[in-house]
Design an enzyme around this catalytic site. Structure first.
Site, PDB file in Angstrom:
ATOM      1  N   LEU A 285       0.865  -1.178   0.000  1.00  0.00           N
ATOM      2  CA  LEU A 285       0.000   0.000   0.000  1.00  0.00           C
ATOM      3  C   LEU A 285       0.899   1.225   0.000  1.00  0.00           C
ATOM      4  O   LEU A 285       1.976   1.211   0.600  1.00  0.00           O
ATOM      5  CB  LEU A 285      -0.890   0.038   1.253  1.00  0.00           C
ATOM      6  CG  LEU A 285      -1.982  -1.020   1.410  1.00  0.00           C
ATOM      7  CD1 LEU A 285      -2.716  -0.792   2.736  1.00  0.00           C
ATOM      8  CD2 LEU A 285      -2.959  -0.987   0.255  1.00  0.00           C
ATOM      9  N   ASP A 286       0.458   2.291  -0.673  1.00  0.00           N
ATOM     10  CA  ASP A 286       1.197   3.549  -0.610  1.00  0.00           C
ATOM     11  C   ASP A 286       1.311   4.002   0.843  1.00  0.00           C
ATOM     12  O   ASP A 286       0.431   3.725   1.672  1.00  0.00           O
ATOM     13  CB  ASP A 286       0.464   4.655  -1.385  1.00  0.00           C
ATOM     14  CG  ASP A 286       0.284   4.328  -2.853  1.00  0.00           C
ATOM     15  OD1 ASP A 286       1.065   3.509  -3.371  1.00  0.00           O
ATOM     16  OD2 ASP A 286      -0.627   4.907  -3.472  1.00  0.00           O
ATOM     17  N   ALA A 287       2.370   4.751   1.148  1.00  0.00           N
ATOM     18  CA  ALA A 287       2.517   5.292   2.501  1.00  0.00           C
ATOM     19  C   ALA A 287       1.323   6.158   2.877  1.00  0.00           C
ATOM     20  O   ALA A 287       0.901   6.187   4.038  1.00  0.00           O
ATOM     21  CB  ALA A 287       3.813   6.091   2.610  1.00  0.00           C
TER      22      ALA A 287
ATOM     23  N   THR B 176      -1.759   5.739   1.980  1.00  0.00           N
ATOM     24  CA  THR B 176      -3.006   4.974   1.981  1.00  0.00           C
ATOM     25  C   THR B 176      -3.032   4.071   3.203  1.00  0.00           C
ATOM     26  O   THR B 176      -2.048   3.390   3.503  1.00  0.00           O
ATOM     27  CB  THR B 176      -3.126   4.115   0.703  1.00  0.00           C
ATOM     28  OG1 THR B 176      -3.132   4.981  -0.436  1.00  0.00           O
ATOM     29  CG2 THR B 176      -4.401   3.282   0.708  1.00  0.00           C
TER      30      THR B 176
ATOM     31  N   ARG C 270      -5.750   5.918  -7.672  1.00  0.00           N
ATOM     32  CA  ARG C 270      -5.503   7.356  -7.760  1.00  0.00           C
ATOM     33  C   ARG C 270      -5.349   7.803  -9.214  1.00  0.00           C
ATOM     34  O   ARG C 270      -5.903   8.823  -9.625  1.00  0.00           O
ATOM     35  CB  ARG C 270      -4.267   7.706  -6.942  1.00  0.00           C
ATOM     36  CG  ARG C 270      -4.385   7.341  -5.464  1.00  0.00           C
ATOM     37  CD  ARG C 270      -3.049   7.352  -4.758  1.00  0.00           C
ATOM     38  NE  ARG C 270      -2.478   8.696  -4.708  1.00  0.00           N
ATOM     39  CZ  ARG C 270      -1.224   8.940  -4.324  1.00  0.00           C
ATOM     40  NH1 ARG C 270      -0.419   7.934  -3.980  1.00  0.00           N
ATOM     41  NH2 ARG C 270      -0.777  10.179  -4.288  1.00  0.00           N
TER      42      ARG C 270
END
Length: 307
Positions: free
Chosen positions: A138-140, A142, A238
């Site tokens: 997961l993105d930082a 998110t 996104r």
């Protein structure tokens, strides 16, 4: 220790942007090439280059850089990281915002692997040491559910399941405006952004990327969506929503409205991994895990409902 290289621009690189050329000629990532250029580490015929400069065949290129240290896992407690499930094969965590999945060059914040190391967890050793046990990310920015492999069979089984699109990955996202149709599928290839080393975009020749969405609630300025990922590209939700002109609220990188973000008190994208389901690599049974929206996202949602 500083390293440097000097050489004439090859004929085949004439007209190419210098950041692209450096990545190709010297084996840098695009982001590292941009960093070198931005600190004045690239000279063309003795002149400091800008990242948008295009090269001329035969021009003398001088490049100086500091070698990057390989990232390492440093044990570091993360107070808000919650263990959702733990067994001999895997651990499922609820990741807070601001935590990266694993160490990477340039990231100095906390990581999921660092938090698990601080908690005494032993993970699968397959893959690079700085990504041990990581089967997806997961993105930082998110929040939400991640599964990390503890056993080798779990690592193999989960990597295969993610690759073969057998994992149920469901997100809640608040996006600007009202997608039309209210439910649909976005099938558009994603690749590196043509003018930014840090972003991704819908581009011809990118990797196949498929996103399914349904509108759960519509507000005056935004919509709450349930999003099912068929593929798992970096920044996929996104990028796909921004390409539809409905960026995630709070997502400044992909064009969100800063006025709306401020009104909702958001400093990151409204995006949360709320469900993760897969076949357990140990016993073969179907398992599913859920997560509630964290406080900052819930507060923003409450403001939208009240306005």
């Amino acid at each position: 220790m500083t390293e440097s290289r000097s050489f004439p621009v090859p004929e085949g690189r004439a007209g190419e942007r210098i950041d692209v050329a450096l990545a190709t000629l010297l084996g840098f990532s695009r982001s590292q090439a941009v960093e070198i250029i931005e600190v004045g580490g690239a000279l063309v015929d003795g002149r400091v280059a800008a990242k948008s400069d295009r090269l001329t065949a035969g021009a003398w290129l001088e490049v100086t850089w500091e070698p990057r240290r390989a990232p390492v896992v440093e044990p570091r407690e993360v107070a808000d990281l919650r263990i959702v499930h733990d067994d001999d094969d895997l651990v499922v965590i609820d990741k807070p915002v601001g935590v990266a999945a694993h160490p990477s060059v340039g990231w100095t914040g906390p990581t999921v692997l660092g938090a698990l190391a601080a908690g005494g967890y032993t993970l699968a050793s397959s893959g690079p040491a700085e990504r041990a046990g990581i089967v997806h990310r997961l993105d930082a920015g998110t929040s939400g559910l991640m599964v990390v492999a503890k056993s080798e069979r779990a690592y193999r089984g989960l990597k295969r399941a993610f690759h073969d699109r057998e994992v149920d990955k469901v997100y809640h996202a608040v996006v600007q405006g009202h997608p039309d149709p209210s439910s649909g599928t976005i099938d558009a290839p994603i690749g590196r952004h043509p003018s930014s080393a840090w972003k991704f975009a819908v581009v011809a020749g990118g990797k196949s990327s498929i996103t399914h969405y349904d509108t759960l609630e519509a507000f005056r300025a935004a919509s709450l969506l349930e999003v099912h990922l068929e593929t798992g590209r970096t920044h996929q939700i996104r990028v796909h929503m921004a390409a539809q002109r409905h960026p995630c609220v709070g997502d400044a990188m992909y064009g969100s409205d800063p006025v709306l973000s401020e009104r909702l008190g958001l400093s990151r994208q409204w995006l949360h991994a709320m469900l993760l389901g897969f076949e357990h690599p140990g016993g073969g049974e179907a398992v599913s895990f859920r997560s509630q929206s964290p406080d900052d996202l819930q507060r923003a949602l409450d403001v939208l409902r009240e306005s």
